[in-house]
Design an enzyme around this catalytic site. Structure first.
Site, PDB file in Angstrom:
ATOM      1  N   CYS A   1       0.285 -39.920  61.847  1.00 48.29           N
ATOM      2  CA  CYS A   1       1.440 -39.234  61.252  1.00 48.29           C
ATOM      3  C   CYS A   1       2.250 -40.081  60.284  1.00 48.29           C
ATOM      4  O   CYS A   1       2.361 -39.738  59.109  1.00 48.29           O
ATOM      5  CB  CYS A   1       2.362 -38.726  62.357  1.00 48.29           C
ATOM      6  SG  CYS A   1       1.637 -37.384  63.277  1.00 48.29           S
TER       7      CYS A   1
ATOM      8  N   VAL B   1      -3.277 -31.276  67.708  1.00 46.19           N
ATOM      9  CA  VAL B   1      -2.177 -30.307  67.747  1.00 46.19           C
ATOM     10  C   VAL B   1      -2.654 -28.982  68.313  1.00 46.19           C
ATOM     11  O   VAL B   1      -1.992 -28.366  69.161  1.00 46.19           O
ATOM     12  CB  VAL B   1      -1.568 -30.127  66.330  1.00 46.19           C
ATOM     13  CG1 VAL B   1      -0.481 -29.068  66.331  1.00 46.19           C
ATOM     14  CG2 VAL B   1      -1.007 -31.444  65.829  1.00 46.19           C
TER      15      VAL B   1
HETATM   16  C1  UDX Z   1       4.763 -39.828  65.680  1.00 43.57           C
HETATM   17  C2  UDX Z   1       6.123 -39.193  65.983  1.00 43.57           C
HETATM   18  O1  UDX Z   1       6.768 -39.935  67.009  1.00 43.57           O
HETATM   19  C3  UDX Z   1       5.961 -37.729  66.358  1.00 43.57           C
HETATM   20  O2  UDX Z   1       7.224 -37.137  66.563  1.00 43.57           O
HETATM   21  C4  UDX Z   1       5.241 -37.035  65.216  1.00 43.57           C
HETATM   22  O3  UDX Z   1       5.076 -35.677  65.458  1.00 43.57           O
HETATM   23  C5  UDX Z   1       3.898 -37.705  64.971  1.00 43.57           C
HETATM   24  O4  UDX Z   1       4.109 -39.077  64.690  1.00 43.57           O
HETATM   25  P1  UDX Z   1       2.759 -40.867  67.040  1.00 43.57           P
HETATM   26  O5  UDX Z   1       2.153 -41.184  65.709  1.00 43.57           O
HETATM   27  O6  UDX Z   1       1.882 -40.265  68.062  1.00 43.57           O
HETATM   28  O7  UDX Z   1       3.998 -39.882  66.858  1.00 43.57           O
HETATM   29  O8  UDX Z   1       3.297 -42.233  67.642  1.00 43.57           O
HETATM   30  P2  UDX Z   1       4.656 -43.017  67.873  1.00 43.57           P
HETATM   31  O9  UDX Z   1       4.793 -43.295  69.309  1.00 43.57           O
HETATM   32  O10 UDX Z   1       5.763 -42.352  67.213  1.00 43.57           O
HETATM   33  O11 UDX Z   1       4.317 -44.422  67.155  1.00 43.57           O
HETATM   34  C6  UDX Z   1       3.905 -44.505  65.814  1.00 43.57           C
HETATM   35  C7  UDX Z   1       3.679 -45.935  65.396  1.00 43.57           C
HETATM   36  O12 UDX Z   1       4.910 -46.619  65.279  1.00 43.57           O
HETATM   37  C8  UDX Z   1       2.838 -46.783  66.355  1.00 43.57           C
HETATM   38  O13 UDX Z   1       1.949 -47.596  65.615  1.00 43.57           O
HETATM   39  C9  UDX Z   1       3.855 -47.608  67.095  1.00 43.57           C
HETATM   40  O14 UDX Z   1       3.338 -48.825  67.590  1.00 43.57           O
HETATM   41  C10 UDX Z   1       4.868 -47.847  66.000  1.00 43.57           C
HETATM   42  N1  UDX Z   1       6.220 -48.133  66.508  1.00 43.57           N
HETATM   43  C11 UDX Z   1       6.916 -47.175  67.187  1.00 43.57           C
HETATM   44  C12 UDX Z   1       6.788 -49.385  66.268  1.00 43.57           C
HETATM   45  O15 UDX Z   1       6.176 -50.275  65.653  1.00 43.57           O
HETATM   46  N2  UDX Z   1       8.067 -49.612  66.711  1.00 43.57           N
HETATM   47  C13 UDX Z   1       8.785 -48.674  67.371  1.00 43.57           C
HETATM   48  O16 UDX Z   1       9.937 -48.957  67.724  1.00 43.57           O
HETATM   49  C14 UDX Z   1       8.196 -47.429  67.636  1.00 43.57           C
END
Ligand code: UDX
Length: 437
Positions: free
Chosen positions: A263, A12
């Protein structure tokens, strides 16, 4: 132009510091890790994030972005101090705020004129108040306003998310602080990005409520996917039709082996713990957490079933270790639980990931790592795909079949063609899709 400090040069802090210098301000990113600062000053970027290196280099060359370990001196010279240190999950599920509190004390000791103290790290509701108290306890006459300005960036798309956010949330009490923060984000303001001004507590809540909702959405679609398997429905078709309803939206309806990352797992636990603490339990979020945990275990059970009910003594190729593509981050990745279970059940794991292997080695030094998917699958009895890297989307199924000892594959990200797998003669499974065309 404002003089701005970011305390904590992690994801961040580094993305935020580079992004705000791009907006034209003078930014210094500070960190207690002297070695990290030296590496940054030598032009090295400690994390992998698309576009970050170019953005940092550009702003360093323009003289707008600096790195320093001299925290006190830099705070004294700043108009605005962003707190962007880590808030790891403590043993009770609540976020561990010891570093945030130590930083608040340092800020208090160096308040030499009006400043904004602004938290970007995700911190539990009520932390802003606590930070103000700490600053006042070390400097009762200190002149400052506190702002909560949560960050919503996604790893792998962090630079883009920072420079083109859906919204900016500014939680504070005074108009003076709102005006100054709007000046910081001026280029976005001109772009008509919604800038929402709220109380500190509301801003803190927005971040948790948003992340927990997205986690809930993923756990929901994962459970629907599991039921689709039993009733013979196709989760992708279900998700597409659901998503066309504007009230639902198509985003975050992709089934898989369970969400991971820095997150969602941490924030859902923290919000659930806050709910319990205030006697207002968040049962939906508690359920989403449980569903996510069992989804990972379910993947191991599926793979075992494909391999004659046991992985003991078998060689399993694991393709993809990062919690999602475009990142080398393996924090809370589904791969961590799945590899650990496979090893526990007596499998020999052959792993490959384009960029996350070094990080994974810190947790699993004893499994075997390979430099290409082809090497990882050579003579394997079974294969499991855990991250939807593009190179796996396009992998040649005939080549895969020829390299493996037995053509058995679990595609937890549903990226391979069912028709292709069928016509190549694979024994296979996925998450929530029909197994026959
Ligand atoms: C997330 C939030 O999107 C962001 O707004 C916040 O500030 C931090 O957390 P991030 O952890 O970087 O961001 O990844 P993201 O792309 O959101 O995916 C998180 C997890 O969810 C991954 O393991 C991804 O594979 C999973 N995921 C995401 C799914 O299994 N299905 C989906 O439809 C979307």
């Amino acid at each position: 132009m404002k003089k701005i400090t970011f305390i904590g040069t992690g994801y961040v802090g580094l993305v935020g510091g580079a992004g705000i210098s791009e907006f034209g301000h003078q930014v210094t990113c500070v960190d207690i890790d002297q070695e990290k600062i030296e590496r940054l000053n030598a032009g090295e970027i400690p994390i992998y994030e698309p576009g970050l290196k170019t953005l940092v280099k550009k702003n360093v060359n323009k003289g707008r972005l600096h790195f320093s370990a001299n925290i006190s001196k830099i705070i004294q010279k700043s108009d605005i101090v962003f707190i962007t240190v880590g808030t790891p999950q403590g043993s009770n599920g609540e976020a561990n705020l010891s570093v945030v509190e130590a930083v608040a004390k340092t800020i208090g000791e160096n308040l030499n004129g009006y400043k904004i103290v602004c938290t970007k790290s995700t911190v539990p509701i009520g932390t802003g108040k606590r930070i103000e108290e700490i600053i006042r306890s070390v400097n009762s006459m200190g002149d400052f306003d506190y702002v909560s300005n949560p960050e919503f960036l996604r790893e792998g798309a962090a630079v883009k998310d920072f420079l083109h956010p859906d919204r900016v949330v500014i939680g504070t009490r005074t108009q003076k602080a709102i005006d100054l923060m709007e000046e910081v984000y001026r280029p976005l303001y001109i772009n008509e990005t919604p800038i929402l001004s709220t109380s500190v507590e509301t801003a803190e809540m927005i971040k948790y409520a948003a992340n927990a909702f997205l986690s809930l959405k993923i756990s929901y679609i994962n459970e629907i996917a599991n039921l689709c398997e039993s009733v013979g429905a196709d989760v992708h078709e279900v998700a597409r039709a659901m998503g066309l309803d504007g009230r639902i939206s198509s985003k975050f309806l992709h089934p898989g082996p369970g969400y991971g990352g820095s997150c969602f797992p941490k924030d859902t636990h923290a919000l659930a713990a806050t709910g319990q603490k205030y006697g207002s339990p968040l049962r939906t979020i508690e359920a989403a957490i449980k569903t996510n945990e069992s989804q990972k275990v379910r993947m191991v059970e599926k793979l075992s079933r494909l391999m004659g009910d046991s992985v003991n003594g078998k060689t399993i190729a694991v393709l993809g270790l990062a919690f999602k593509p475009q990142t080398d981050d393996v924090r809370e990745a589904a791969s961590r639980v799945i590899v650990s279970k496979l090893v526990e059940l007596g499998a020999s794991v052959h792993a490959y990931d384009p960029i996350a292997m070094d990080n994974f080695k810190n947790h699993f030094p004893n499994i075997k790592y390979f430099d290409s998917w082809q090497d990882a699958v050579k003579s394997a009895d079974g294969c499991i795909i855990l991250t939807e890297w593009n190179e796996f989307r396009g992998l040649d199924l005939n080549e895969l079949k020829d390299l493996m000892r037995f053509p058995v594959i679990l595609d937890t990200k549903n990226i391979l063609s069912i028709q292709g797998l069928e016509s190549c003669g694979f024994t296979f499974d996925n998450v929530g899709r029909k197994l026959h065309q």
